[in-house]
Design a protein around this motif. Structure first.
Motif, PDB file in Angstrom:
ATOM      1  N   THR A 178       7.613 -15.049  12.941  1.00 39.16           N
ATOM      2  CA  THR A 178       8.893 -14.373  13.190  1.00 39.16           C
ATOM      3  C   THR A 178       8.856 -13.505  14.441  1.00 39.16           C
ATOM      4  O   THR A 178       9.786 -13.517  15.252  1.00 39.16           O
ATOM      5  CB  THR A 178       9.268 -13.519  11.968  1.00 39.16           C
ATOM      6  OG1 THR A 178       9.205 -14.324  10.791  1.00 39.16           O
ATOM      7  CG2 THR A 178      10.656 -12.932  12.119  1.00 39.16           C
ATOM      8  N   ALA A 179       7.787 -12.743  14.617  1.00 41.12           N
ATOM      9  CA  ALA A 179       7.706 -11.855  15.775  1.00 41.12           C
ATOM     10  C   ALA A 179       7.844 -12.632  17.070  1.00 41.12           C
ATOM     11  O   ALA A 179       8.522 -12.191  18.011  1.00 41.12           O
ATOM     12  CB  ALA A 179       6.382 -11.089  15.757  1.00 41.12           C
ATOM     13  N   THR A 180       7.208 -13.809  17.142  1.00 41.61           N
ATOM     14  CA  THR A 180       7.242 -14.564  18.395  1.00 41.61           C
ATOM     15  C   THR A 180       8.618 -15.171  18.653  1.00 41.61           C
ATOM     16  O   THR A 180       8.978 -15.404  19.804  1.00 41.61           O
ATOM     17  CB  THR A 180       6.177 -15.671  18.402  1.00 41.61           C
ATOM     18  OG1 THR A 180       6.499 -16.680  17.452  1.00 41.61           O
ATOM     19  CG2 THR A 180       4.804 -15.097  18.101  1.00 41.61           C
ATOM     20  N   VAL A 181       9.396 -15.420  17.584  1.00 45.07           N
ATOM     21  CA  VAL A 181      10.769 -15.888  17.783  1.00 45.07           C
ATOM     22  C   VAL A 181      11.567 -14.823  18.530  1.00 45.07           C
ATOM     23  O   VAL A 181      12.254 -15.106  19.526  1.00 45.07           O
ATOM     24  CB  VAL A 181      11.439 -16.224  16.434  1.00 45.07           C
ATOM     25  CG1 VAL A 181      12.918 -16.592  16.648  1.00 45.07           C
ATOM     26  CG2 VAL A 181      10.707 -17.370  15.739  1.00 45.07           C
ATOM     27  N   TYR A 182      11.476 -13.578  18.066  1.00 42.56           N
ATOM     28  CA  TYR A 182      12.174 -12.493  18.749  1.00 42.56           C
ATOM     29  C   TYR A 182      11.635 -12.297  20.167  1.00 42.56           C
ATOM     30  O   TYR A 182      12.409 -12.051  21.106  1.00 42.56           O
ATOM     31  CB  TYR A 182      12.008 -11.185  17.972  1.00 42.56           C
ATOM     32  CG  TYR A 182      12.828 -11.074  16.711  1.00 42.56           C
ATOM     33  CD1 TYR A 182      14.196 -10.824  16.752  1.00 42.56           C
ATOM     34  CD2 TYR A 182      12.232 -11.192  15.466  1.00 42.56           C
ATOM     35  CE1 TYR A 182      14.946 -10.693  15.594  1.00 42.56           C
ATOM     36  CE2 TYR A 182      12.974 -11.067  14.294  1.00 42.56           C
ATOM     37  CZ  TYR A 182      14.326 -10.821  14.362  1.00 42.56           C
ATOM     38  OH  TYR A 182      15.057 -10.695  13.211  1.00 42.56           O
ATOM     39  N   GLN A 183      10.313 -12.380  20.330  1.00 43.20           N
ATOM     40  CA  GLN A 183       9.725 -12.122  21.644  1.00 43.20           C
ATOM     41  C   GLN A 183      10.111 -13.197  22.655  1.00 43.20           C
ATOM     42  O   GLN A 183      10.395 -12.894  23.815  1.00 43.20           O
ATOM     43  CB  GLN A 183       8.201 -11.999  21.491  1.00 43.20           C
ATOM     44  CG  GLN A 183       7.795 -10.728  20.760  1.00 43.20           C
ATOM     45  CD  GLN A 183       6.379 -10.785  20.219  1.00 43.20           C
ATOM     46  OE1 GLN A 183       5.864 -11.850  19.872  1.00 43.20           O
ATOM     47  NE2 GLN A 183       5.731  -9.634  20.132  1.00 43.20           N
TER      48      GLN A 183
END
Length: 333
Positions: A119-124
């Motif tokens: 999930t974090a990398t989707v936002y990043q």
């Protein structure tokens, strides 16, 4: 008056955090249910539950859940309880001689990620694309473990046209950065060469907190990392359970926030903890950690757009598609 009927027995796996403390201890009950609670690190929860579905109710990666739902897997039912949220500018790292405060300079570079569906990398990736003008297909993506080699994608995933991801099995992303074979990494957990304070790896944004606050004021997005899901077979047998879980999780969270805001006898070992919490309340709002669909519609809709753009889902889902109708809204007295 206590019902003569036995409660439904449920197994629940969550990370050990203060906002679930009163639920896990039983101080806040789930009406009609008896919980057996398993406290584990989130990486273990996600891996075991995604692969084996060993318990009834689980904390889960928002990205992985949306990916499953978008590809027609309805075996899990989401409820709008968001146990983990975090702004993620602070999770973007470069070497000390890299383009600090110049994210646009990452165009055409090699960037490491632990998994495409994290999930974090989707936002990043969305930050790089929408805030700083980078094209995802112009970046060489490398997938691997943050501090240990051998991590693999938990779920099969699609990719946007023109985007390729190269798996790295023999070296960690941390080591690749130190060896000069990566230019940046987008991660939910800091790399070892940042945590050791050696200065070899640094944050992309030198003042990430101010950058994140400005992002929130501009977009209204407070990134959701994890939600709670229920196995569909459990929801089908007990359709009343979803709303009761939301009620109990919300009460447990509200108690946690009250503890956080109380200056009388601090319950967290953080100097000026209550003052920090008041600062967050002024920035985010009186309900600084909201559950429910409507208070989070802006963030959820943005994330669903990102998952579609990045190939996690074959179409753009609507927020309502993630949750049963019984939890789309709540009663008001």
């Amino acid at each position: 008056m206590r019902s003569a009927r036995p409660n439904v027995g449920l197994t629940l796996a969550v990370n050990d955090s203060d906002q679930v403390r009163d639920l896990v201890s039983g101080a806040v009950p789930v009406q009609g249910a008896d919980l057996t609670c398993l406290l584990m690190e989130v990486e273990e929860i996600f891996f075991r539950f995604t692969k084996f579905r060993e318990w009834d109710v689980s904390e889960m990666s928002f990205g992985k859940f949306c990916s499953l739902r978008g590809r027609g897997d309805d075996s899990l039912i989401g409820i709008p309880v968001f146990l983990s949220r975090s702004f993620r500018h602070s999770g973007m790292f470069v070497r000390h001689d890299g383009p600090v405060d110049r994210p646009d300079q990452l165009a055409g570079k090699r960037i490491g990620i632990p998994e495409w569906t994290v999930t974090a990398t989707v936002y990043q990736r969305a930050l790089l694309q929408h805030q700083y003008g980078l094209e995802l297909e112009d970046i060489t993506w490398v997938q691997g473990g943050i501090n240990e080699p051998g991590r693999v994608e938990t779920l099969p995933t699609g990719l946007p046209d023109g985007v390729t991801v190269t798996p790295e099995r023999t070296r960690s992303l941390n080591q690749l950065m130190l060896d000069g074979d990566l230019d940046a990494m987008l991660v939910p957990h800091p790399p070892a060469a940042f945590e050791d304070h050696s200065g070899r790896i640094v944050q992309l944004f030198s003042d990430s907190r101010s950058t994140e606050q400005a992002f929130f004021h501009e977009t209204g997005i407070f990134p959701i990392m994890h939600l709670v899901v229920v196995q569909e077979r459990v929801h089908r047998a007990h359709p009343w359970l979803a709303a009761n879980l939301v009620t109990a999780f919300t009460e447990a969270k509200d108690r946690s926030v009250r503890r956080l805001l109380s200056p009388t006898a601090p319950q967290f070992p953080l100097p000026w903890g209550a003052e920090h919490a008041r600062d967050a309340e002024r920035i985010i709002g009186r309900d600084m950690w909201p559950y429910g669909l409507e208070p989070n519609r802006t963030t959820i809709a943005a994330f669903l757009r990102f998952t579609f753009e990045q190939g996690l889902t074959p179409r753009e889902l609507s927020p309502e598609e993630l949750f049963p109708e019984s939890v789309h809204s709540s009663h008001v007295i």
